[in-house]
Design an enzyme around this catalytic site. Structure first.
Site, PDB file in Angstrom:
ATOM      1  N   SER A   4       5.195   4.668   5.791  1.00 21.17           N
ATOM      2  CA  SER A   4       4.923   5.465   6.745  1.00 21.17           C
ATOM      3  C   SER A   4       5.884   6.542   6.889  1.00 21.17           C
ATOM      4  O   SER A   4       6.492   7.125   5.586  1.00 21.17           O
ATOM      5  CB  SER A   4       4.744   4.870   7.888  1.00 21.17           C
ATOM      6  OG  SER A   4       4.039   5.996   8.986  1.00 21.17           O
TER       7      SER A   4
ATOM      8  N   ASP B  79      -6.723   4.789   5.428  1.00 21.23           N
ATOM      9  CA  ASP B  79      -5.586   5.128   6.586  1.00 21.23           C
ATOM     10  C   ASP B  79      -5.574   6.701   6.522  1.00 21.23           C
ATOM     11  O   ASP B  79      -5.712   7.660   5.594  1.00 21.23           O
ATOM     12  CB  ASP B  79      -4.349   4.649   5.611  1.00 21.23           C
ATOM     13  CG  ASP B  79      -2.958   5.226   6.355  1.00 21.23           C
ATOM     14  OD1 ASP B  79      -3.190   5.488   7.648  1.00 21.23           O
ATOM     15  OD2 ASP B  79      -1.937   5.160   5.561  1.00 21.23           O
TER      16      ASP B  79
ATOM     17  N   HIS C 212      -3.322   1.446   6.759  1.00 21.61           N
ATOM     18  CA  HIS C 212      -1.843   1.976   6.905  1.00 21.61           C
ATOM     19  C   HIS C 212      -0.837   0.952   5.858  1.00 21.61           C
ATOM     20  O   HIS C 212      -0.679  -0.023   6.404  1.00 21.61           O
ATOM     21  CB  HIS C 212      -1.167   2.320   7.954  1.00 21.61           C
ATOM     22  CG  HIS C 212      -0.257   3.273   8.071  1.00 21.61           C
ATOM     23  ND1 HIS C 212      -0.108   4.486   7.433  1.00 21.61           N
ATOM     24  CD2 HIS C 212       0.990   3.081   8.938  1.00 21.61           C
ATOM     25  CE1 HIS C 212       1.021   5.214   7.798  1.00 21.61           C
ATOM     26  NE2 HIS C 212       1.711   4.602   8.623  1.00 21.61           N
TER      27      HIS C 212
END
Lengths: 444, 444
Positions: free
Chosen positions: A127, A380, A405
């Site tokens: 991320s 995601d 994710h």
């Protein structure tokens, strides 16, 4: 065990305590590699516990693990309890400064840890942490030999990708997970509007959703819709193939479970629909059955530093998002930079710089860099801003179609789809190549 | 014509006026290249006027010229007259910030100047400006397609090159420029010591050297020696093959002229020797004959920002130097980081970070970068900290054996040695290649 260190500031004088975690159980010294997690916007122990991949490959690589906390998050507060007091204190919360902290920490470890001097270091992150790991390799190729940037939306900045793609992916996740699931969520906004137009309706909703704080007026209903929207987004992020607890404790394939409550025909009434939505929301907020009421002011784990990230979004991390209600299941909303900027000005006394991230980190023009893996999950929504094709031989994309994710960074699981197993194997293969390259160039 | 612009700060709120100069007479728009001078520690008009090379090649390349002033120098003062008031104001004087200013300026020009959007930009700089141009390419390869770093001592940092090499080269310049020249300078320090031990001697020296401020004691004599040492260093930097006015107005091959006054045998007396030194110093300080007295508090042009550079040396730009009196013609003096750090603390309230430049700019580990020319003059003491060999096919060294400090950047001259003519031709050849590369990759 967490260790705490002093690290310098931009001001050559100031220092602060930065936390990092180390595991050297499998480290082959001297010279064994270091896997370095570039911490993101939260408590580093939480990222550490949710990055099982690093723990699982440490032994085969003979690697030491380091998890470094990002300044202004967790316990790494430059001004202690004052760190968030006004833009004067927040002024040192930037991604560039975080990268510099990581660089200085690594140089420091190399010069003080016996056997680490010639250890090749690989950056790993997911991320925002993945963005940092990619940028770290771009800006400090002398410090890290390569980077794994998992689910890192380095292109989710103005002018780089369409602002609507993010919510399109969220919508696709729901569309594929149950009958009429996306259509009924799209329909629910109007139903909320209708029901919340009367006091009785507001009360009914408060009870039906078991809200901690009753809905009292139109404004509350607006906030309620935002909260629901964020809930669906979060579900898309953590739509993992097994029971997991990342943002919340959830069943396997949580969107499929959610969608069971939303499989209505077009004849469904507003109240029926919202009852379904309420049951769906409780899959996310009360899977364990331990919540006595739902708190609409929070949507995810408290381990993430919401306020710090908000400030970063209000300065460097300007990520345009929009919806049209047609290609996605949300109410139409354009990307309004000016409104966002005004909001930032009110809250923090700063205004975002829309072009900054592109200027400093290269935007789409990154071909001259090397040794970065961009892995992305097809489920995601953040893959919308990710690098999903090979840029060069050494700036490579790994797609995990069934992945949410940064699934690849998590502990392996019996329910893992073959795509994520293959992704992890390929990632380790690249790691080995980078380590070999580094050994070769240091002996030549 | 100078133009003045607003540019952002680290603090996304603050802006300051940055000066830059532009010349587009020969610019072939749309898409013609931009040669971008990364300004160093001084008034940008002075660098502009001393970088004739860019002016001479603009036509053949169809290039626009931009000369950008470095923050905190010339007219680009972030806090106006307060810019140098204390470390609080000086805190934003860093090379990283200067590079960010350049990046933002270029992005700004590209988006506002019609025809510039697809113009490849090449960074050019000399000395510290050359370090900046090399670092600019390393950190912002998305902004500049390549860099010419002329006489850029990017390795003059702790642990990268021997601290004595700088003064060795100064000494060699004098040794090759006249009979016993280096030996007599080496001898002169003791002569100064001897003569300045009496009041009469001090007075004699004051008169002999036509000093504006009389020498009164041992401490003054110490400062006097430092001033002379700096004088010899400056002469080595500007030992150009033609009459020029860079740091001072000087004859062609000034060290040869200086050495004519220092060609004594070993039988020379202290007074004779110092008379020679005085005549030699006046070649540097009074070639035009217009100085009524010599000012020992200044050694070069006022266009350089001495105080700002001192602050930079006291923070990031830590450049170890030392002498041994054997391999060089100076009094032995070790590199003493602690003493330097203490001095910085007294003057600016900051302490230097010895390892910072190496960490942030890669030190000797820069192989993963590309498209940088490092040109160096064999007469230039700064070549001691420069890149004087090819690192890779696209990180190349160009040596100019008869060249002093960034001779290649100066206007061409009939007295130019063939080596500098060849260097300039090769530099233009690389520029053309980079431009071609850029055009190719932007169309593909």
């Amino acid at each position: 065990t967490p260790k705490i260190r002093h690290l310098p500031f931009e001001n050559p004088y100031g220092t602060f305590k930065q936390r990092y975690l180390m595991a050297d159980k499998h480290w082959k010294q001297p010279g064994g590699p270091v896997l370095f997690y570039t911490g993101n916007e939260g408590d580093i122990t939480w990222f550490c516990n949710n990055t099982g991949f690093m723990w699982e490959i440490a032994e085969e690589l003979g690697a030491m693990l380091v998890f470094a906390e990002h300044r202004y998050y967790g316990e790494s507060l430059p001004f202690g309890p004052d760190s968030y007091r006004g833009s004067k204190h927040l002024n040192y919360l930037t991604s560039e400064q975080a990268l510099a902290d990581f660089a200085v920490l690594i140089q420091d470890l190399k010069s003080t840890l016996p056997g680490a001097q010639h250890s090749p270091v690989i950056a790993v992150g997911g991320s925002y942490g993945g963005m940092l790991s990619a940028w770290f390799r771009m800006k400090y190729p002398n410090i890290v030999v390569g980077a794994l940037a998992s689910s890192a939306p380095i292109w989710q900045f103005p002018g780089m990708v369409p602002c609507g793609d993010f919510y399109k992916i969220v919508t696709q996740d729901f569309a594929r997970s149950g009958y009429n699931c996306d259509a009924n969520i799209r329909k629910s906004w109007k139903a909320i509007e209708n029901v919340s137009s009367t006091a009785a309706g507001l009360q009914w909703m408060t009870e039906e959703f078991s809200l901690c704080t009753p809905l009292k007026n139109k404004n509350d209903a607006f906030g309620f819709k935002n909260w629901l929207q964020e809930t669906w987004v979060n579900l898309a992020m953590v739509d993992y193939p097994y029971e997991a607890n990342f943002l919340q404790p959830l069943p396997r394939w949580p969107i499929q479970v959610v969608c069971k409550y939303l499989a209505f025909d077009s004849t469904v009434s507003d109240y029926q629909l919202l009852r379904g939505v309420s049951q769906a929301a409780k899959v996310y907020y009360n899977y364990t059955g331990s919540s006595s009421c739902l708190n609409t002011s929070q949507t995810a784990t408290g381990s993430l530093g919401f306020l710090g990230w908000y400030y970063q979004a209000c300065t460097e991390m300007v990520m345009p998002m929009c919806t049209d209600g047609v290609h996605d299941m949300f109410e139409p909303e354009e990307w309004n930079f000016q409104a966002f900027s005004d909001e930032c000005n009110i809250i923090f006394g700063v205004r975002p710089r829309a072009d900054w991230a592109g200027t400093v980190y290269g935007g789409k023009d990154i071909t001259s860099h090397s040794n970065i893996i961009f892995s992305n999950g097809g489920l995601d929504p953040w893959s919308a801003g990710g690098v999903t094709y090979n840029i060069t031989d050494s700036l490579v994309s790994i797609m995990i179609p069934d992945g949410a994710h940064h699934l690849d960074l998590r502990y392996s699981n019996d329910h893992d789809p073959p795509s994520v197993r293959a992704a992890r194997a390929l990632e380790v293969k690249y790691f080995r190549e980078w380590i070999k390259q580094a050994k070769k160039s240091s002996t030549s």
